[in-house]
Scaffold this motif. Structure first.
Motif, PDB file in Angstrom:
ATOM      1  N   GLU A   7       1.153  -1.225   0.068  1.00  0.00           N
ATOM      2  CA  GLU A   7       0.029   0.046  -0.163  1.00  0.00           C
ATOM      3  C   GLU A   7       0.896   1.339  -0.039  1.00  0.00           C
ATOM      4  O   GLU A   7       1.747   1.164   0.803  1.00  0.00           O
ATOM      5  CB  GLU A   7      -1.002  -0.020   1.198  1.00  0.00           C
ATOM      6  N   LEU A  11       0.578   6.092   6.039  1.00  0.00           N
ATOM      7  CA  LEU A  11      -0.392   6.181   7.121  1.00  0.00           C
ATOM      8  C   LEU A  11      -1.319   4.930   7.151  1.00  0.00           C
ATOM      9  O   LEU A  11      -1.566   4.191   8.083  1.00  0.00           O
ATOM     10  CB  LEU A  11      -1.316   7.554   6.903  1.00  0.00           C
ATOM     11  N   LEU A  12      -1.893   4.677   5.798  1.00  0.00           N
ATOM     12  CA  LEU A  12      -2.926   3.495   5.771  1.00  0.00           C
ATOM     13  C   LEU A  12      -2.322   2.351   6.001  1.00  0.00           C
ATOM     14  O   LEU A  12      -2.978   1.512   6.721  1.00  0.00           O
ATOM     15  CB  LEU A  12      -3.763   3.689   4.414  1.00  0.00           C
ATOM     16  N   LEU A  16      -3.233  -0.368   8.955  1.00  0.00           N
ATOM     17  CA  LEU A  16      -3.681  -1.556   8.614  1.00  0.00           C
ATOM     18  C   LEU A  16      -2.946  -2.685   9.207  1.00  0.00           C
ATOM     19  O   LEU A  16      -3.398  -3.655   9.599  1.00  0.00           O
ATOM     20  CB  LEU A  16      -3.678  -1.803   6.968  1.00  0.00           C
ATOM     21  N   GLY A  18      -1.244  -2.408  11.855  1.00  0.00           N
ATOM     22  CA  GLY A  18      -1.458  -2.333  13.152  1.00  0.00           C
ATOM     23  C   GLY A  18      -2.590  -3.093  13.449  1.00  0.00           C
ATOM     24  O   GLY A  18      -2.810  -4.103  14.607  1.00  0.00           O
ATOM     25  N   LEU A  19      -3.717  -2.854  12.625  1.00  0.00           N
ATOM     26  CA  LEU A  19      -5.056  -3.616  12.972  1.00  0.00           C
ATOM     27  C   LEU A  19      -4.828  -5.090  12.917  1.00  0.00           C
ATOM     28  O   LEU A  19      -5.331  -5.857  13.814  1.00  0.00           O
ATOM     29  CB  LEU A  19      -5.942  -3.034  11.779  1.00  0.00           C
ATOM     30  N   ASP A  22      -2.821  -6.201  15.825  1.00  0.00           N
ATOM     31  CA  ASP A  22      -3.620  -6.129  16.954  1.00  0.00           C
ATOM     32  C   ASP A  22      -4.466  -7.529  16.983  1.00  0.00           C
ATOM     33  O   ASP A  22      -4.761  -8.078  18.116  1.00  0.00           O
ATOM     34  CB  ASP A  22      -4.537  -4.942  17.013  1.00  0.00           C
ATOM     35  N   VAL A 109     -12.700  -1.925   5.521  1.00  0.00           N
ATOM     36  CA  VAL A 109     -11.497  -2.107   6.583  1.00  0.00           C
ATOM     37  C   VAL A 109     -12.149  -1.385   7.895  1.00  0.00           C
ATOM     38  O   VAL A 109     -11.794  -2.058   8.921  1.00  0.00           O
ATOM     39  CB  VAL A 109      -9.993  -1.493   6.394  1.00  0.00           C
ATOM     40  N   LEU A 110     -13.060  -0.499   7.777  1.00  0.00           N
ATOM     41  CA  LEU A 110     -13.422   0.340   8.800  1.00  0.00           C
ATOM     42  C   LEU A 110     -14.649  -0.731   9.645  1.00  0.00           C
ATOM     43  O   LEU A 110     -14.486  -0.576  10.736  1.00  0.00           O
ATOM     44  CB  LEU A 110     -14.405   1.441   8.478  1.00  0.00           C
ATOM     45  N   VAL A 112     -14.173  -3.435  11.207  1.00  0.00           N
ATOM     46  CA  VAL A 112     -12.885  -4.466  11.327  1.00  0.00           C
ATOM     47  C   VAL A 112     -13.287  -5.919  11.439  1.00  0.00           C
ATOM     48  O   VAL A 112     -12.519  -6.897  10.816  1.00  0.00           O
ATOM     49  CB  VAL A 112     -12.126  -3.966  12.928  1.00  0.00           C
TER      50      VAL A 112
ATOM     51  N   SER B 491      -7.408   6.055   6.272  1.00  0.00           N
ATOM     52  CA  SER B 491      -6.645   5.911   7.439  1.00  0.00           C
ATOM     53  C   SER B 491      -6.999   6.533   8.753  1.00  0.00           C
ATOM     54  O   SER B 491      -6.716   5.754   9.656  1.00  0.00           O
ATOM     55  CB  SER B 491      -5.277   6.825   7.004  1.00  0.00           C
ATOM     56  N   ARG B 497     -10.450   3.047  14.717  1.00  0.00           N
ATOM     57  CA  ARG B 497     -10.791   1.603  14.923  1.00  0.00           C
ATOM     58  C   ARG B 497      -9.656   1.192  15.874  1.00  0.00           C
ATOM     59  O   ARG B 497     -10.252   0.452  16.912  1.00  0.00           O
ATOM     60  CB  ARG B 497     -10.782   0.839  13.834  1.00  0.00           C
ATOM     61  N   ARG B 498      -8.529   1.481  15.539  1.00  0.00           N
ATOM     62  CA  ARG B 498      -7.437   0.835  16.564  1.00  0.00           C
ATOM     63  C   ARG B 498      -7.495   1.610  17.969  1.00  0.00           C
ATOM     64  O   ARG B 498      -7.391   0.837  18.621  1.00  0.00           O
ATOM     65  CB  ARG B 498      -6.082   1.114  15.757  1.00  0.00           C
TER      66      ARG B 498
END
Lengths: 216, 661
Positions: A7, A11-12, A16, A18-19, A22, A109-110, A112, B491, B497-498
């Motif tokens: 990507e 930032l994205l 992503l 991180g998500l 996690d 993505v939002l 999750v 982003s 969300r995180r």
């Protein structure tokens, strides 16, 4: 799950990653263009590559082409393509060609939970097709429309099948029991004269292929 | 008036005066060497070269040929004046100057028409000629021998002069005579050679003279024979052939040069000849009319009444203008044939242009025809681009150079066009000027049309460029929306969300608020996607068919789509898409159709788009409406947009855009 991310927006990409981390997955590499993507896939042979469609240098469809190459060169690596907007042509073709491929709009993505589920499904050899794409397939006028014979509920179920969901996923989404879903699916496949076996992703392929082929 | 011109006039007048003296002497019986009936031929032979010489000298005072023609006959007529010193001097001069009867025509043969010798080698020949003629004349002028025949009674005024006695050696005279004869042949050969080497207009100019001068040496041989026969047998009959022939050659020489001047534009003095002719004829006609009226009426009315004179004056005054035009026309037709025909051709063309039968741009071809130079071409000057354009409206980067003369056409120092023509036409200024003057208006008109056409093409090209740039800009904007703003919103959502997932248990109460914010972000992304699609549907990347299908799917009515999969240039596809989009919107908004059919088919190098609905019809394109704007865009790409919308008959929007495959 071992994952690489391609990507170009940093930032994205980091968000992503991180998500996913996690959620307990391992992000092996984060790259910004198709060439590096192919390199890291060859190096790590990950279970899943998450790929942006538009990437440098031309910002056209590098990601999509890289996805096709990964699927043919590294069958063990599933690909989930993320796009800014719907480009159904390639997506439907790829999804209906084989399992281990997914196509979603970026903003999925939002949500999750759904996103992670789709990612896992694809990595596991299943499919994921964005609901918007599926809706288009269903809305398109079809030849001597057998879709018209479906009940509204059945159409809803058909859409979720096309998205690549399992019976359990569909049941959860529609607040039904898995058994009811199973009945609906059986009825739909019967009306469309599609073969019926237990395999979820083969069922997806059959449905998507059917929708695509019968679209005028 | 320059001194040379005055001298030329002086020579011509002197020639005429001495000739008049001679004629008077013949008429008065002082001399009888020529019968009276021959006098008119004599006058013609002596005046003709003088007049032609004067005409040339008037325009070109340094012209060698003019002076040869002015002085040749003069030297011979001047002899008449020597009578004041006694008849012996006239006879002695006659003895010495007779070779000049041959010399001046053959001198012209060496230098006609440009006043220069054929080449440097010819200098020797001319040297020989001058030596033999001058030597012979010098010797003969000092000849101390008595006159013979009829003139035997006249005593030689130079009899017994020692120089003459010493020089008078028979065989020297013979050598000089042969030298003279050889020079005459050389002259005749020179002009034949010039004729053979010349082409085009110069050939025409030289032709007649070459024939006239070929006779000169032959006449000298005849003269010799006549002298020989007269001397030995007492036969003088050939005398009566030689002199008239010689006079005939003089007239022929003058006439040949006259033809070269009037018909073939030699020395560009035909204008002068033309005017002279017109005014001489005009004066003659008016004077005779005046005389006829005054005398005629005088006889009728009796006496010289002032009324008769007044009437005659009135008639002459009224007749002047129309008569002048008429005579000018006659003279033009006779003496400036090419110009007359050329101008007539151009005028006929102008009439046809006025009647709308021909385009002014054809003036180039018409002028070429009028000039008799098929390769002549007019190039129109475009002051804005500082370039020339040909009649078809193409800008000409480099004008052809090969063997062409250039001639600027224009008025008030402002160039309008350029004529490239055969350099031979420079010798026919009169034709060139006349035709160009007649064509001036057509040329200006053609230039304006060519200029407007070129400017229009430029404007059209720039309109196309602007529209294409507009599409490119839309594409860029769409990219920016997707890859910039939308990407950042995603982003942002992911970060939220995180954070939400990392909330400590005791802050779980905030989670619904996070959900709400992320939903808002999602809605913003959806909005943005909608805006981007309006700017330029990303689907166009997949081709017109995909884009139209997407459009059809979002429509609230049944839309049939048929499109070629073949790709067209991006700007053409975008224009077609927006037309379809606007037409569909209009149909749904105003036509309440049950179904719409959209087609986009490639055929014969065009993209043919049609949107047909079965709604109420009656649609019109209003100024400033969406379809009017689209018609401009389609027009910018060289296409057309048509709407057929009868009341209650549905609406059909048809667009044809050219696109090379």
């Amino acid at each position: 799950m071992r994952i690489v991310i391609a990507e170009d927006t940093v930032l994205l990409r980091e968000g992503l990653a991180g998500l996913l981390e996690d959620a307990g997955h391992t992000v092996l590499a984060r790259v910004g263009d198709a060439e590096s993507l192919l390199a890291v896939v060859a190096e790590h042979e990950p279970e899943l590559a998450i790929v942006d469609v538009r990437m440098p240098p031309t910002y056209e469809d590098e990601g999509m082409r890289a996805a096709v190459e990964i699927r043919s060169e590294h069958p063990a690596t599933a690909v989930l393509v993320l796009s800014q907007h719907v480009e159904s042509r390639f997506a439907v073709e790829l999804v209906s060609a084989d399992g281990g491929f997914g196509y979603l709009l970026k903003d999925r993505v939002l949500d999750v939970g759904e996103f992670l589920e789709a990612a896992e499904r694809v990595a596991g050899g299943g499919s994921a097709l964005d609901p918007v794409v599926v809706k288009e397939l269903l809305v398109q006028p079809h030849d001597n429309d057998p879709l018209a014979e479906l009940t509204p509920r059945e159409r809803e179920v058909l859409g979720l099948v096309a998205e690549g969901r399992t019976n359990a996923g569909i049941a959860k989404q529609l607040w039904l029991t898995e058994k009811t879903v199973e009945t609906h699916v059986r009825s739909i496949l019967g009306k469309l004269a599609l073969p019926h076996d237990g395999e979820t992703h083969r069922r997806v392929l059959a449905v998507v292929t059917y929708l695509r082929a019968s679209a005028v | 008036m320059s001194r040379l011109r005055i001298a030329a006039w002086g020579a011509a007048i002197a020639n005429a005066l001495f000739l008049a003296l001679e004629v008077a002497a013949l008429a008065g019986g002082q001399t009888d060497w020529l019968p009276m009936w021959f006098v008119p031929f004599l006058v013609a032979a002596f005046l003709a070269p003088s007049v032609v010489g004067l005409l040339i000298a008037n325009r070109q005072p340094r012209n060698v040929i003019a002076w040869i023609m002015l002085l040749g006959p003069l030297v011979l007529t001047v002899q008449t004046g020597l009578i004041v010193f006694g008849e012996g001097w006239v006879l002695q001069a006659d003895r010495a100057t007779w070779p000049l009867l041959y010399a001046w025509p053959i001198a012209i043969a060496f230098v006609f028409p440009n006043g220069r010798l054929l080449s440097r080698r010819w200098r020797r020949v001319v040297g020989l000629a001058i030596f033999s003629f001058a030597g012979f004349t010098a010797m003969a002028s000092l000849d101390p021998s008595p006159f013979y025949g009829e003139d035997a009674s006249v005593s030689n005024p130079l009899a017994g002069n020692t120089v003459g006695e010493a020089l008078h050696v028979g065989w020297t005279a013979w050598i000089l005579w042969v030298g003279m004869l050889a020079s005459l042949f050389a002259g005749a050969y020179a002009i034949r050679l010039r004729l053979r080497r010349s082409t085009g207009i110069e050939r025409l100019q030289t032709m007649w003279l070459a024939w006239a001068l070929a006779l000169v040496p032959i006449v000298l041989v005849l003269c010799f024979l006549s002298g020989l026969l007269g001397y030995t047998l007492g036969v003088t009959v050939i005398d009566w052939i030689v002199f008239p022939m010689l006079m005939g050659i003089w007239v022929a020489t003058a006439a040949a040069i006259g033809i070269a001047i009037t018909r073939h534009g030699l020395y560009a003095i035909e204008g002068l000849v033309n005017r002279t002719l017109v005014y001489v004829a005009l004066t003659a006609l008016l004077v005779s009319a005046y005389a006829a009226i005054t005398i005629g009426l005088g006889v009728l009315v009796g006496g010289d009444s002032p009324w008769v004179i007044a009437l005659a004056t009135l008639v002459v005054a009224f007749a002047f203008r129309p008569l002048r035009a008429r005579i000018q026309d006659l003279v033009n037709r006779r003496y400036r044939r090419a110009r007359y025909e050329g101008v007539r051709l151009v005028r006929a063309f102008e009439d046809e242009v006025r009647d709308g039968l021909r385009a002014p741009e054809e003036v180039s071809a018409v002028v070429a025809e009028a000039l008799g130079d098929q390769l002549a071409a007019i190039y129109f000057w475009l002051p804005e681009t500082e370039a020339f354009a040909d009649a078809s409206g193409e800008i000409v980067d480099e004008l052809p150079r090969y063997e062409r003369s250039r001639r600027d056409i224009g008025r008030d120092d402002a160039r309008t066009a350029l004529l490239l023509h055969d350099p031979a036409l420079l010798e026919r200024r009169d034709l060139l000027d006349g035709v160009l003057a007649a064509a001036a208006l057509s040329i200006e008109m053609a230039r304006l049309r060519v200029e407007v056409r070129i400017q229009l093409a430029e404007v059209e090209a720039s309109r196309t460029r602007i529209v294409e740039a507009g599409y490119e800009e839309r594409r860029r904007l769409e990219r920016d929306l997707h890859d910039g703003a939308q990407q950042r919103l995603v982003s942002l959502g992911v970060q939220l969300r995180r954070l939400q997932l990392k909330l400590p248990r005791e802050a779980a109460v905030l989670s619904p608020a996070f959900d709400q914010v992320v939903d808002e972000v999602g809605a913003a992304i959806a909005d943005l996607r909608q805006i981007a699609a309006g700017v330029r549907p990303a689907r166009l990347d997949d081709g017109l068919l995909e884009a139209l299908r997407e459009l059809a799917r979002s429509a609230p009515v049944k839309v049939e789509v048929e499109a070629s999969a073949e790709r067209a240039p991006a700007s053409v596809e975008a224009a077609a898409y927006f037309v379809a989009c606007e037409a569909l919107t209009n149909a749904v908004k105003h036509g309440s159709p049950s179904k719409v059919a959209m087609r986009a088919i490639r055929e014969n190098g065009t993209l043919h788009v049609s949107v047909v609905d079965d709604g109420v019809g009656g649609a019109v394109v209003r100024r400033g409406s969406g379809l009017a704007g689209l018609r401009d865009r389609v027009g910018a790409l060289g296409g057309t947009l048509e709407i057929v919308s009868p009341r209650a008959g549905g609406t059909r929007v048809e667009v044809v855009i050219p696109c090379e495959s």
